[in-house]
Design an enzyme around this catalytic site. Structure first.
Site, PDB file in Angstrom:
ATOM      1  N   ASP A 311       0.861  -1.180   0.000  1.00  0.00           N
ATOM      2  CA  ASP A 311       0.000   0.000   0.000  1.00  0.00           C
ATOM      3  C   ASP A 311       0.898   1.230   0.000  1.00  0.00           C
ATOM      4  O   ASP A 311       1.833   1.327   0.800  1.00  0.00           O
ATOM      5  CB  ASP A 311      -0.890  -0.009   1.249  1.00  0.00           C
ATOM      6  CG  ASP A 311      -1.767   1.228   1.362  1.00  0.00           C
ATOM      7  OD1 ASP A 311      -2.593   1.442   0.455  1.00  0.00           O
ATOM      8  OD2 ASP A 311      -1.634   1.974   2.355  1.00  0.00           O
ATOM      9  N   TYR A 390     -11.707  11.422   5.504  1.00  0.00           N
ATOM     10  CA  TYR A 390     -11.702  11.880   6.893  1.00  0.00           C
ATOM     11  C   TYR A 390     -10.636  12.964   7.014  1.00  0.00           C
ATOM     12  O   TYR A 390      -9.931  13.255   6.037  1.00  0.00           O
ATOM     13  CB  TYR A 390     -11.450  10.722   7.872  1.00  0.00           C
ATOM     14  CG  TYR A 390     -10.388   9.727   7.455  1.00  0.00           C
ATOM     15  CD1 TYR A 390      -9.031  10.048   7.511  1.00  0.00           C
ATOM     16  CD2 TYR A 390     -10.733   8.458   7.009  1.00  0.00           C
ATOM     17  CE1 TYR A 390      -8.058   9.146   7.136  1.00  0.00           C
ATOM     18  CE2 TYR A 390      -9.766   7.537   6.628  1.00  0.00           C
ATOM     19  CZ  TYR A 390      -8.430   7.885   6.699  1.00  0.00           C
ATOM     20  OH  TYR A 390      -7.472   6.980   6.314  1.00  0.00           O
TER      21      TYR A 390
END
Length: 563
Positions: A311, A390
């Protein structure tokens, strides 16, 4: 009765005993005391520098000694692992030693067999451990679900992901065995750093000791290669299931290996970068540096076999990250090239190992940052795009307050730029496939104190004097604490049904916290299904009491399971 004279009887008895001795198998050997744990990838439990920490081999070097207290030594000695011959050599007397290699991890019943023309005699079995980083030598780590976590089956076909942080094993005391792994499809390990000193990793200097720790880890290692930031937390700290002094792999990595044995379908990905570890990405327009980085990621995955891909958390291509001095219009092109080259490397690795490796990336949900990158091109190399929907608002700005992880804009500010829907729409407008997009949920709140001057009983319309007192850091409050302490008494809970966002407010102090709860996550899950998006993920698993992850699963359609 026939009678024998004494000399003839003695001769016959002697002849019989001699024949029996010649026909007997060797005596029974005894395995001597010695090391019973060996490793294919060796870890120095005292090292701080990655280059000294890890020694990668193709096979474990196993050594065994034995003694023969009675009987014949035979002519050949054999080492049996689970009944199969692993070594053979001449048997030379009342003791012996064998050195041999084992290229597959696991637990083996080892025996020494001494042989001659009339047969073999084997020792009692001794268990040896051949450790490998796929965890094949470990018992599965399967613990009961804690707090409010309910069991779910991962049968919706959607991603349910969360980040687990390396440092969570300290003050938070949140270890891998506490992860509700059966309720996840993806677990992202934050964070893997990229080596580099002054001018390359300057953002790290804002965290006391963090820059120095990285320099210790990267001692003797080339810049732009990946490393491990905290070897003690990752590999040396005793944790449940990996507590013995001679366990080859301890810490988070040791537990993650065991977790993988219990949940083989769980995708565990190392997340490279993060807010304070993204600086090196800005230098990867240089292909030499990029190639070195990609090569080191391959080496990392070859070394730590429990990982299922990588990732990339570059915050953010084009700038506006932790270091205000970094960011270039060329970053978008660099990002696309990096994804393409990582994908090529992972495909090559797949051809070598027969495993499938995923490539994912955590990205900003702000349209201004999304537009810096051609995600419609980058997606061709990627399995999932984790949209960090977020941190839209927080005490980093005391004059402009708002919902930090809202799905939609609130009625009191319909032109709000930073929302989940706006981020998703920016990606879809580029031509990103909906199924690639995974929406972010927050397992924490952001908050202010001293909120005043607000209108119509909406505290977000006012201003603040500072950050609210946090769980671990001022301004940030774990969801667990919000649910346990801030839902009653002077605290007023409000759900903004337009924005699909909850908040709590304490008028007497002006404390205001914006967060996700089960209801807002339910709304996000419905949105994911309606738009045929890829799923939901969260930051970060240690801050949840189970409410958020339960809602992630339920809202995506995962059915109830059993522990």
């Amino acid at each position: 009765m026939r009678k024998f004279n004494k000399p003839l009887l003695a001769l016959l008895i002697g002849s019989t005993l001699c024949s029996a001795a010649q026909a007997a198998a060797p005596g029974k050997p005894t395995i001597a005391w010695g090391n019973t744990k060996f490793a294919i990838v060796e870890v120095d439990q005292a090292a701080t520098a990655y280059n000294n920490l890890v020694k990668v081999k193709n096979a474990a070097d196993v050594s065994v000694s034995w003694n023969l207290w009675n009987g014949d030594a035979g002519t050949t000695a054999k080492i049996l692992l689970n009944g199969k011959e692993a070594w053979s050599g001449p048997s030379t007397g009342s003791s012996g030693t064998a050195n041999f290699k084992v290229n597959k991890g696991g637990r083996y019943q080892m025996q020494v067999a001494l042989c001659n023309a009339d047969g073999c005699t084997a020792s009692d079995a001794t268990e040896i451990v051949v450790a490998d980083t796929d965890g094949s030598h470990l018992a599965p780590l399967k613990e009961p679900l804690l707090e409010k976590n309910k069991p779910y089956k991962q049968n919706s076909g959607k991603v349910v992901g969360s980040y687990f942080v390396e440092w969570g094993v300290y003050g938070r005391n949140f270890t891998v065995d506490k992860i509700p792994a059966q309720n996840l499809t993806h677990l992202l390990y934050g964070f893997i750093p990229i080596c580099g000193g002054n001018g390359i990793n300057d953002s790290l200097k804002e965290i006391e000791g963090s820059f120095q720790a990285l320099q210790r880890s990267c001692q003797g290692r080339e810049d732009f290669k990946v490393s491990i930031h905290d070897p003690f937390a990752a590999l040396q700290k005793a944790q449940k299931g990996v507590t013995a002094w001679d366990d080859p792999y301890k810490g988070n990595f040791g537990q993650l290996m065991a977790l993988k044995q219990a949940h083989p379908d769980l995708k565990i990905l190392p997340s490279i970068g993060g807010w304070t570890l993204s600086d090196p990405f800005f230098f990867m327009g240089d292909k030499v540096k990029r190639d070195r980085f990609v090569g080191s990621v391959k080496e990392f995955l070859q070394t730590w076999k429990f990982f299922d891909g990588v990732d990339i958390d570059w915050e953010f291509p084009g700038g506006k990250g932790a270091n205000p001095n970094l960011g270039s219009p060329q970053d978008g092109e660099t990002y696309v090239l990096l994804m393409k080259e990582l994908r090529a490397m992972l495909d090559q690795l797949s051809a070598e190992t027969g495993r499938k490796y995923e490539l994912t990336s955590a990205i900003s949900a702000g349209k201004d940052k999304i537009d810096k990158v051609a995600y419609n091109v980058a997606q061709n190399s990627m399995d999932h795009i984790f949209l960090m929907s977020y941190d839209f608002y927080g005490p980093f700005d005391l004059k402009n307050l708002g919902h930090q992880t809202a799905l939609n804009a609130p009625a009191w500010k319909p032109d709000t730029a930073y929302t989940t829907v706006n981020g998703v729409n920016a990606l879809l407008a580029q031509g990103v496939k909906p199924g690639k997009v995974v929406v972010g949920t927050a397992m924490y709140g952001r908050g202010w104190t001293g909120v005043n001057g607000y209108q119509n009983n909406i505290p977000f319309t006012g201003t603040a004097t500072g950050p609210v007192k946090g769980t671990w850091k001022n301004g940030i409050v774990d969801y667990r604490q919000i649910a346990g302490q801030f839902m009653s008494g002077e605290w007023q809970y409000t759900y903004d049904a337009t924005a699909e966002a909850p908040y709590v407010f304490k008028p007497s102090t002006g404390d205001l916290i914006t967060f996700d709860d089960a209801r807002s996550v339910q709304a996000k899950g419905k949105y994911v299904l309606d738009k045929q998006l890829g799923g939901l993920f969260s930051w970060e698993i240690d801050a949840d009491n189970g409410d958020i992850l339960n809602s992630m699963n339920a809202s995506l359609g995962n059915s109830a399971g059993v522990q």
